[in-house]
Every structure is written in C-alpha cells, then in structure tokens.
Design a protein around this motif. Structure first.
Motif, PDB file in Angstrom:
ATOM      1  N   TYR A 102       0.785  -1.098   0.015  1.00  0.00           N
ATOM      2  CA  TYR A 102       0.108  -0.017   0.007  1.00  0.00           C
ATOM      3  C   TYR A 102       1.053   1.333   0.017  1.00  0.00           C
ATOM      4  N   ARG A 103       1.833   1.207   0.837  1.00  0.00           N
ATOM      5  CA  ARG A 103       2.945   2.292   0.761  1.00  0.00           C
ATOM      6  C   ARG A 103       3.602   2.552  -0.560  1.00  0.00           C
ATOM      7  N   ALA A 104       3.980   1.621  -1.556  1.00  0.00           N
ATOM      8  CA  ALA A 104       4.436   1.524  -2.580  1.00  0.00           C
ATOM      9  C   ALA A 104       3.633   2.207  -3.666  1.00  0.00           C
ATOM     10  N   VAL A 131      -7.830  -0.112  -5.415  1.00  0.00           N
ATOM     11  CA  VAL A 131      -6.452  -0.366  -4.925  1.00  0.00           C
ATOM     12  C   VAL A 131      -6.578  -1.680  -4.098  1.00  0.00           C
ATOM     13  N   ARG A 132      -7.461  -1.901  -3.271  1.00  0.00           N
ATOM     14  CA  ARG A 132      -7.304  -2.936  -2.551  1.00  0.00           C
ATOM     15  C   ARG A 132      -7.611  -4.231  -3.493  1.00  0.00           C
ATOM     16  N   THR A 133      -8.445  -4.466  -4.126  1.00  0.00           N
ATOM     17  CA  THR A 133      -8.901  -5.640  -5.117  1.00  0.00           C
ATOM     18  C   THR A 133      -7.511  -5.906  -5.663  1.00  0.00           C
ATOM     19  N   ARG A 163      -3.545  -5.723   7.800  1.00  0.00           N
ATOM     20  CA  ARG A 163      -4.781  -5.058   8.810  1.00  0.00           C
ATOM     21  C   ARG A 163      -5.830  -5.924   8.371  1.00  0.00           C
ATOM     22  N   ASP A 164      -5.931  -6.749   7.189  1.00  0.00           N
ATOM     23  CA  ASP A 164      -7.127  -7.537   6.855  1.00  0.00           C
ATOM     24  C   ASP A 164      -6.700  -8.719   6.499  1.00  0.00           C
ATOM     25  N   ILE A 165      -5.533  -9.444   6.746  1.00  0.00           N
ATOM     26  CA  ILE A 165      -5.139 -10.787   6.427  1.00  0.00           C
ATOM     27  C   ILE A 165      -6.007 -11.973   6.917  1.00  0.00           C
ATOM     28  N   LEU A 199      -8.738   6.302  10.719  1.00  0.00           N
ATOM     29  CA  LEU A 199      -8.671   6.207   9.071  1.00  0.00           C
ATOM     30  C   LEU A 199      -8.824   4.475   8.749  1.00  0.00           C
ATOM     31  N   ASP A 200      -7.907   3.914   9.261  1.00  0.00           N
ATOM     32  CA  ASP A 200      -7.827   2.364   8.843  1.00  0.00           C
ATOM     33  C   ASP A 200      -8.994   1.548   9.442  1.00  0.00           C
ATOM     34  N   SER A 201      -9.471   1.820  10.495  1.00  0.00           N
ATOM     35  CA  SER A 201     -10.448   0.956  11.036  1.00  0.00           C
ATOM     36  C   SER A 201     -11.858   1.577  10.903  1.00  0.00           C
ATOM     37  N   VAL A 209      -5.175   6.301   0.400  1.00  0.00           N
ATOM     38  CA  VAL A 209      -4.958   5.492  -0.952  1.00  0.00           C
ATOM     39  C   VAL A 209      -5.402   3.861  -0.395  1.00  0.00           C
ATOM     40  N   SER A 210      -4.999   3.423   0.632  1.00  0.00           N
ATOM     41  CA  SER A 210      -5.566   2.299   1.079  1.00  0.00           C
ATOM     42  C   SER A 210      -7.127   1.957   1.164  1.00  0.00           C
ATOM     43  N   ALA A 211      -7.816   3.211   1.186  1.00  0.00           N
ATOM     44  CA  ALA A 211      -9.166   3.155   1.493  1.00  0.00           C
ATOM     45  C   ALA A 211      -9.941   3.007  -0.003  1.00  0.00           C
TER      46      ALA A 211
END
Ligand code: C5P
Length: 222
Positions: free
Chosen positions: A38-40, A107-109, A133-135, A182-184, A101-103
């Motif tokens: 996600y950072r990249a 991107v997630r798919t 976070r979602d593994i 934000l992530d939660s 970006v990760s939201a």
C-alpha cells in the motif's frame, strides 16, 4: 499442496513487522509485508502528482504501478516500476497519505489479488507469514494461525519514536491515532480482528517473548 499461512494483523506500532520477520525466520517461511505494498502504490501516486484525497483519480490509476517484492525475511524489499522504494515508502509523506490510498476499493482489489498470488506461490516451499490489517479477515480467511497484535497507545508511540529521527512521542501518538482511525473506519476491509484470531497484547513483552508466543500458537494450531 501443504503449507502454512500465519496471519499477523494489528495497528501501527503493535510490533507486527519485527515479530512477523522473526517468526518467518524461526520457521523457515517466506515473509510478506502487505503494508509495504500500500505504501509503494502511495509513493507512485504522489510521484505522479495524483491528489490522494481524490478517490476517483486514485481508482483510475490503481492498475498502473507494477510491484515486485522480495519475500525473504532477512532481506525484504519492494520495487515499483523497477525502482527500489524500500527506503522512501517509510518517509513522512507516504505515511501521511497511505490511509487515503488504501481506502480506495480498486487499490485493495488489485493488491489483495497480488497478495493471494504470492501466498499461493509460497505454499510448496513451506508457507508464509503475512502481516497487515485485513489478512485474517479478507486476504487469507482460511489461515490456520491468526494473531491480532495490540499494544497500548503509549507503548506504540514510544516504539515508533525510537525507530524514527526528529519526532516526539506526542507527535507520533497523534499521527498514529489518526491513521488507526482512518484504517479502522474505512468502508472496505477495515482493520479488524478476525473472530478466530488470538489477540496478543505486546505492551509488557519484548520481541523474543512475542515471537515465542506466536511460535507456541503455530505449534498448537497447525
Ligand atoms: O503496516 P504499515 O504501517 O506499513 O501499513 C501502512 C498502511 O497501509 C496502513 O496504515 C493501512 O492504511 C494500509 N494497509 C492496509 N491493509 C493492509 C496493510 C496495510 O490497508 N493489509
């Protein structure tokens, strides 16, 4: 195909990365840092001057960056379009933009697909420790070992401040709280503990104790 998947989830500063690498090393498994992915992608978006607050703009370009990763726990690293970004993705600019970006679902798919591919490829060689976070909830819901790491806000801020230069514990605490919220609270695949994950509070533990506890769970559950 037999192979072990160890899912390691939790908020920033919970000690996931060091513990995940240590467990992978101890068991001779591969190691996947999904946060680095996600950072990249975030680094790539910033490089292209994409407004990361504009979800439609991020979504439109989500398929463009080409990622390549090392899954060696002794030498993790990541490239985007052939550029080694292992250093820059830890910088303040990327850290401040990665949650936006990760939201974005597109991107997630894309990254979840890639993560599942990397996991599948690791299985014949023994398996993989995957941190994120979602593994346990989304990427590898069938993983036999799922750990949800937590730590007090105080401990997390201290650990992160010790890793960085030029920042204060207070500034770190505020930045981490913002990112965790934000992530939660995002709509797609938020940070969450899987129902069958074992919660491990690392506040009173040192790294070796955390690794030992995860190895004990692996023995028990696999
Ligand atoms: O773990 P790390 O701090 O490197 O993760 C960076 C960011 O990537 C997180 O704050 C989160 O926004 C995102 N992330 C995610 N899902 C994952 C791993 C990380 O959304 N599985």
């Amino acid at each position: 195909v037999s192979g072990l998947v160890v899912a390691m989830d939790g908020p920033s500063g919970s000690g996931k990365s060091s513990a995940s690498r240590g467990v992978a090393r101890a068991l001779g498994l591969r190691y996947l840092d999904t946060g680095a992915m996600y950072r990249a992608v975030t680094w790539w978006m910033l490089r292209r001057d994409v407004d990361v607050a504009d979800a439609a703009a991020v979504a439109a370009l989500a398929g463009e960056p080409v990622l390549a990763l090392s899954t060696d726990p002794d030498a993790p690293g990541i490239t985007v379009d052939g550029v080694d970004v292992s250093g820059p993705i830890r910088g303040a600019e990327v850290t401040g933009s990665v949650s936006a970006v990760s939201a974005v679902p597109e991107v997630r798919t894309r990254l979840v697909d890639l993560q599942r591919q990397i996991i599948a490829e690791s299985l014949p060689g023994g398996g993989i420790v995957v941190e994120g976070r979602d593994i346990g909830t989304v990427v590898a819901p069938d993983a036999p070992v799922k750990v949800f790491l937590t730590a007090s806000a105080e401990a997390r801020a201290h650990r992160r401040t010790a890793e960085l230069t030029g920042t204060s514990v207070e500034a770190q605490r505020a930045a981490m709280a913002r990112r965790d919220t934000l992530d939660s609270t995002r709509a797609t695949d938020p940070l969450a503990k899987a129902a069958d994950a074992v919660e491990l509070d690392t506040t009173p533990l040192d790294l070796d104790e955390v690794i030992a506890e995860v190895l004990r769970l692996v023995k028990e559950r696999s």
